[in-house]
Design a protein around this motif. Structure first.
Motif, PDB file in Angstrom:
ATOM      1  N   ALA A  48      -7.923   9.837  -4.851  1.00 55.21           N
ATOM      2  CA  ALA A  48      -9.024  10.294  -5.702  1.00 55.21           C
ATOM      3  C   ALA A  48      -8.566  11.409  -6.635  1.00 55.21           C
ATOM      4  CB  ALA A  48     -10.181  10.771  -4.824  1.00 55.21           C
ATOM      5  N   ILE A  49      -7.723  12.315  -6.109  1.00 59.12           N
ATOM      6  CA  ILE A  49      -7.196  13.393  -6.945  1.00 59.12           C
ATOM      7  C   ILE A  49      -6.349  12.827  -8.075  1.00 59.12           C
ATOM      8  CG2 ILE A  49      -5.604  15.351  -6.964  1.00 59.12           C
ATOM      9  CD1 ILE A  49      -6.569  15.974  -4.088  1.00 59.12           C
ATOM     10  N   VAL A  50      -5.511  11.832  -7.748  1.00 57.73           N
ATOM     11  CA  VAL A  50      -4.659  11.210  -8.768  1.00 57.73           C
ATOM     12  C   VAL A  50      -5.509  10.488  -9.797  1.00 57.73           C
ATOM     13  CG1 VAL A  50      -2.870   9.493  -9.177  1.00 57.73           C
ATOM     14  CG2 VAL A  50      -2.688  11.035  -7.212  1.00 57.73           C
ATOM     15  N   GLN A  51      -6.528   9.773  -9.359  1.00 65.21           N
ATOM     16  CA  GLN A  51      -7.408   9.071 -10.299  1.00 65.21           C
ATOM     17  C   GLN A  51      -8.103  10.043 -11.240  1.00 65.21           C
ATOM     18  OE1 GLN A  51      -7.958   5.873 -10.963  1.00 65.21           O
ATOM     19  NE2 GLN A  51      -6.345   5.303  -9.514  1.00 65.21           N
ATOM     20  N   LYS A  52      -8.548  11.177 -10.689  1.00 65.89           N
ATOM     21  CA  LYS A  52      -9.182  12.200 -11.523  1.00 65.89           C
ATOM     22  C   LYS A  52      -8.194  12.789 -12.513  1.00 65.89           C
ATOM     23  CE  LYS A  52     -11.927  16.426 -11.195  1.00 65.89           C
ATOM     24  NZ  LYS A  52     -12.529  17.449 -10.299  1.00 65.89           N
TER      25      LYS A  52
ATOM     26  N   ALA B   7       1.389  13.995   2.073  1.00 63.42           N
ATOM     27  CA  ALA B   7       2.131  13.492   0.913  1.00 63.42           C
ATOM     28  C   ALA B   7       3.629  13.589   1.162  1.00 63.42           C
ATOM     29  CB  ALA B   7       1.734  14.263  -0.330  1.00 63.42           C
ATOM     30  N   SER B   8       4.077  14.689   1.743  1.00 65.07           N
ATOM     31  CA  SER B   8       5.502  14.867   2.039  1.00 65.07           C
ATOM     32  C   SER B   8       5.974  13.855   3.078  1.00 65.07           C
ATOM     33  CB  SER B   8       5.765  16.295   2.537  1.00 65.07           C
ATOM     34  OG  SER B   8       5.420  17.242   1.544  1.00 65.07           O
ATOM     35  N   LEU B   9       5.147  13.626   4.110  1.00 68.36           N
ATOM     36  CA  LEU B   9       5.520  12.646   5.142  1.00 68.36           C
ATOM     37  C   LEU B   9       5.632  11.237   4.547  1.00 68.36           C
ATOM     38  CD1 LEU B   9       3.302  13.815   8.146  1.00 68.36           C
ATOM     39  CD2 LEU B   9       5.798  13.909   7.989  1.00 68.36           C
ATOM     40  N   ARG B  10       4.713  10.916   3.637  1.00 66.82           N
ATOM     41  CA  ARG B  10       4.784   9.579   3.028  1.00 66.82           C
ATOM     42  C   ARG B  10       6.053   9.417   2.218  1.00 66.82           C
ATOM     43  NH1 ARG B  10       4.416   5.202   4.333  1.00 66.82           N
ATOM     44  NH2 ARG B  10       2.172   4.970   4.632  1.00 66.82           N
ATOM     45  N   LEU B  11       6.457  10.435   1.440  1.00 66.85           N
ATOM     46  CA  LEU B  11       7.688  10.355   0.658  1.00 66.85           C
ATOM     47  C   LEU B  11       8.917  10.265   1.552  1.00 66.85           C
ATOM     48  CD1 LEU B  11       6.933  12.963  -2.151  1.00 66.85           C
ATOM     49  CD2 LEU B  11       6.853  10.475  -2.327  1.00 66.85           C
ATOM     50  N   GLU B  12       8.866  10.955   2.691  1.00 65.78           N
ATOM     51  CA  GLU B  12      10.005  10.945   3.604  1.00 65.78           C
ATOM     52  C   GLU B  12      10.086   9.666   4.433  1.00 65.78           C
ATOM     53  OE1 GLU B  12       9.501  14.371   5.995  1.00 65.78           O
ATOM     54  OE2 GLU B  12       9.704  15.799   4.322  1.00 65.78           O
ATOM     55  N   HIS B  13       8.948   9.029   4.646  1.00 63.89           N
ATOM     56  CA  HIS B  13       8.912   7.833   5.509  1.00 63.89           C
ATOM     57  C   HIS B  13       8.171   6.705   4.788  1.00 63.89           C
ATOM     58  CE1 HIS B  13      10.292  10.358   8.856  1.00 63.89           C
ATOM     59  NE2 HIS B  13       9.394  11.254   8.445  1.00 63.89           N
TER      60      HIS B  13
ATOM     61  N   ALA C  24       0.830  -1.208   0.000  1.00 64.92           N
ATOM     62  CA  ALA C  24       0.000   0.000   0.000  1.00 64.92           C
ATOM     63  C   ALA C  24       0.860   1.253   0.000  1.00 64.92           C
ATOM     64  CB  ALA C  24      -0.921  -0.014   1.215  1.00 64.92           C
ATOM     65  N   SER C  25       1.950   1.205   0.794  1.00 60.80           N
ATOM     66  CA  SER C  25       2.858   2.357   0.849  1.00 60.80           C
ATOM     67  C   SER C  25       3.478   2.626  -0.516  1.00 60.80           C
ATOM     68  CB  SER C  25       3.952   2.111   1.887  1.00 60.80           C
ATOM     69  OG  SER C  25       4.891   3.164   1.895  1.00 60.80           O
ATOM     70  N   MET C  26       3.881   1.576  -1.224  1.00 63.27           N
ATOM     71  CA  MET C  26       4.478   1.753  -2.541  1.00 63.27           C
ATOM     72  C   MET C  26       3.478   2.352  -3.533  1.00 63.27           C
ATOM     73  SD  MET C  26       7.631   0.884  -2.253  1.00 63.27           S
ATOM     74  CE  MET C  26       7.490   1.637  -0.608  1.00 63.27           C
ATOM     75  N   GLU C  27       2.219   1.908  -3.425  1.00 62.56           N
ATOM     76  CA  GLU C  27       1.185   2.461  -4.304  1.00 62.56           C
ATOM     77  C   GLU C  27       0.947   3.935  -3.991  1.00 62.56           C
ATOM     78  OE1 GLU C  27      -0.489   1.175  -6.885  1.00 62.56           O
ATOM     79  OE2 GLU C  27       0.832  -0.570  -6.742  1.00 62.56           O
ATOM     80  N   GLN C  28       0.940   4.259  -2.696  1.00 59.75           N
ATOM     81  CA  GLN C  28       0.751   5.664  -2.309  1.00 59.75           C
ATOM     82  C   GLN C  28       1.895   6.543  -2.825  1.00 59.75           C
ATOM     83  OE1 GLN C  28       0.467   5.320   1.935  1.00 59.75           O
ATOM     84  NE2 GLN C  28      -1.319   3.946   1.783  1.00 59.75           N
ATOM     85  N   ILE C  29       3.121   6.044  -2.656  1.00 60.13           N
ATOM     86  CA  ILE C  29       4.293   6.810  -3.119  1.00 60.13           C
ATOM     87  C   ILE C  29       4.255   6.989  -4.632  1.00 60.13           C
ATOM     88  CG2 ILE C  29       6.804   6.704  -3.375  1.00 60.13           C
ATOM     89  CD1 ILE C  29       6.866   5.397  -0.582  1.00 60.13           C
ATOM     90  N   LYS C  30       3.871   5.924  -5.339  1.00 69.55           N
ATOM     91  CA  LYS C  30       3.772   6.000  -6.799  1.00 69.55           C
ATOM     92  C   LYS C  30       2.761   7.068  -7.208  1.00 69.55           C
ATOM     93  CE  LYS C  30       2.637   3.106 -10.795  1.00 69.55           C
ATOM     94  NZ  LYS C  30       2.216   1.736 -11.230  1.00 69.55           N
ATOM     95  N   ALA C  31       1.603   7.094  -6.525  1.00 70.26           N
ATOM     96  CA  ALA C  31       0.560   8.075  -6.855  1.00 70.26           C
ATOM     97  C   ALA C  31       1.028   9.499  -6.537  1.00 70.26           C
ATOM     98  CB  ALA C  31      -0.707   7.738  -6.075  1.00 70.26           C
ATOM     99  N   ILE C  32       1.696   9.661  -5.399  1.00 68.03           N
ATOM    100  CA  ILE C  32       2.160  11.001  -5.003  1.00 68.03           C
ATOM    101  C   ILE C  32       3.213  11.516  -5.981  1.00 68.03           C
ATOM    102  CG2 ILE C  32       3.415  12.263  -3.210  1.00 68.03           C
ATOM    103  CD1 ILE C  32       2.025  10.371  -1.173  1.00 68.03           C
ATOM    104  N   ARG C  33       4.112  10.659  -6.381  1.00 66.89           N
ATOM    105  CA  ARG C  33       5.144  11.079  -7.335  1.00 66.89           C
ATOM    106  C   ARG C  33       4.531  11.434  -8.691  1.00 66.89           C
ATOM    107  NH1 ARG C  33       9.818   6.612  -5.746  1.00 66.89           N
ATOM    108  NH2 ARG C  33      10.673   7.799  -3.970  1.00 66.89           N
ATOM    109  N   LEU C  34       3.527  10.666  -9.091  1.00 69.81           N
ATOM    110  CA  LEU C  34       2.848  10.972 -10.344  1.00 69.81           C
ATOM    111  C   LEU C  34       2.178  12.350 -10.255  1.00 69.81           C
ATOM    112  CD1 LEU C  34       1.868  10.117 -13.155  1.00 69.81           C
ATOM    113  CD2 LEU C  34      -0.074   8.991 -12.041  1.00 69.81           C
ATOM    114  N   LEU C  35       1.546  12.602  -9.121  1.00 66.07           N
ATOM    115  CA  LEU C  35       0.909  13.886  -8.910  1.00 66.07           C
ATOM    116  C   LEU C  35       1.941  15.020  -8.902  1.00 66.07           C
ATOM    117  CD1 LEU C  35      -1.628  15.538  -8.239  1.00 66.07           C
ATOM    118  CD2 LEU C  35      -1.234  15.003  -5.825  1.00 66.07           C
ATOM    119  N   ALA C  36       3.079  14.750  -8.251  1.00 65.75           N
ATOM    120  CA  ALA C  36       4.136  15.767  -8.199  1.00 65.75           C
ATOM    121  C   ALA C  36       4.663  16.078  -9.595  1.00 65.75           C
ATOM    122  CB  ALA C  36       5.262  15.287  -7.295  1.00 65.75           C
ATOM    123  N   ASP C  37       4.799  15.044 -10.437  1.00 71.04           N
ATOM    124  CA  ASP C  37       5.300  15.262 -11.802  1.00 71.04           C
ATOM    125  C   ASP C  37       4.285  16.023 -12.655  1.00 71.04           C
ATOM    126  OD1 ASP C  37       7.618  13.963 -11.172  1.00 71.04           O
ATOM    127  OD2 ASP C  37       6.984  12.020 -11.998  1.00 71.04           O
TER     128      ASP C  37
END
Length: 316
Positions: free
Chosen positions: A298-302, A262-268, A234-247
């Motif tokens: 949901a934001i990433v999916q949209k 989002a920042s805390l998830r990338l850091e930890h 789940a953490s890897m999926e979250q990080i993947k989504a956050i990075r996609l959003l960041a890009d």
């Protein structure tokens, strides 16, 4: 010492007080291990010294029979087999008839109810049957109990005796022998209690408790490992989504609360949702963290849906 030998050693040391019970146990031993040869000469064989001593004691003390004992080295094991010979004598046939074991010049392989004239007689008979042909595997391994008989009538009689005291048993023909077997821990421990093998029962219960505790620990460890694996995925999926959003749009596009998470998830990346909540300012509950993770997803999916639609419109 095998567990079978351990149980037989314990049972061999039990001597019924009542003569009728002594006769019943001796009768079972003769039916399991005896054969008549020549002019009414009886031979009993066993690979256990304690059982040999018990058979000799019973033959001497119950019927005053003369016996001859010989020991022979085993060709398969570093042990001895014992042959007890009861030579032809006037008292031998009388003794066999008294135990309901002799008819038409040979041994009887049925269970005569007249043998059980005392409350101790039935447990004594079943004890003798196990001493003569029983096997009990260690509770550390697959728990298995059986008594091997040479005749179907004897096997059926033992099954009926066990049923009469509430111990369910079955019999089966296996390699020219009839095998009485018990299935399940409770019938086996009930048999041991009924026949007097109390130390063996306690050993079994101790092993079963230890195995149960070990299984509980293993189940918990497996569950924890599975949960950890799910959390990592789940953490890897979250990080993947956050990075996609960041890009695509940058994290600054997120509301402050979501941007912090989002920042805390990338850091930890290895932190659990509970641990992420403890790192937030102010601290968040696991439920609140999970809610924010879902909002980011949901934001990433949209965003992905919009990108797909734009790409489709751009195609000629």
């Amino acid at each position: 010492m095998s567990f079978t030998a351990q149980v037989k050693d314990e049972l061999s040391r039990l001597i019924p007080e009542h003569t009728g019970a002594q006769k019943a146990e001796l009768a079972a031993l003769i039916q399991m291990q005896g054969r008549v040869s020549g002019h009414y000469r009886l031979e009993l064989s066993t690979e256990t010294a304690a059982i040999a001593r018990k058979m000799v004691w019973l033959l001497h003390n119950v019927y005053k029979l003369k016996t001859e004992v010989s020991a022979h080295p085993s060709s398969l094991h570093k042990s001895y087999s014992y042959l007890i010979t009861i030579p032809a004598q006037d008292e031998l046939v009388k003794a066999l008839k008294d135990m309901r074991l002799f008819a038409r010049g040979s041994l009887e392989y049925t269970v005569d109810p007249r043998l059980f004239n005392h409350p101790q007689s039935l447990p004594a008979y079943l004890r003798g049957a196990f001493l003569g042909g029983g096997f009990l595997s260690s509770p550390q391994a697959d728990f298995h109990f059986e008594i091997s008989c040479t005749h179907e009538g004897l096997a059926n009689g033992i099954v009926a005796l066990l049923a009469s005291v509430g111990i369910p048993a079955n019999s089966i023909l296996r390699r020219n022998a009839w095998v009485v077997y018990l299935k399940g821990t409770e019938p086996i421990t009930d048999f041991l209690t009924f026949t007097g093998a109390h130390a063996a029962r306690l050993d079994i219960e101790s092993v079963l408790v230890t195995k149960s505790l070990r299984n509980d620990v293993n189940r918990r460890l497996n569950a924890e490992m599975a949960n950890q694996a799910k959390a990592i995925d789940a953490s890897m999926e979250q990080i993947k989504a956050i990075r996609l959003l960041a890009d695509k749009k940058g994290l600054d596009s997120l509301p402050a609360a979501l941007r912090e998470l989002a920042s805390l998830r990338l850091e930890h990346p290895d932190a659990s949702l509970r641990e992420l909540g403890e790192l937030a300012t102010p601290p968040l509950s696991k439920s609140a963290v999970n809610h924010r993770v879902r909002r980011i997803a949901a934001i990433v999916q949209k965003l992905l849906g919009t990108d797909i639609q734009e790409e489709s419109e751009a195609c000629p």
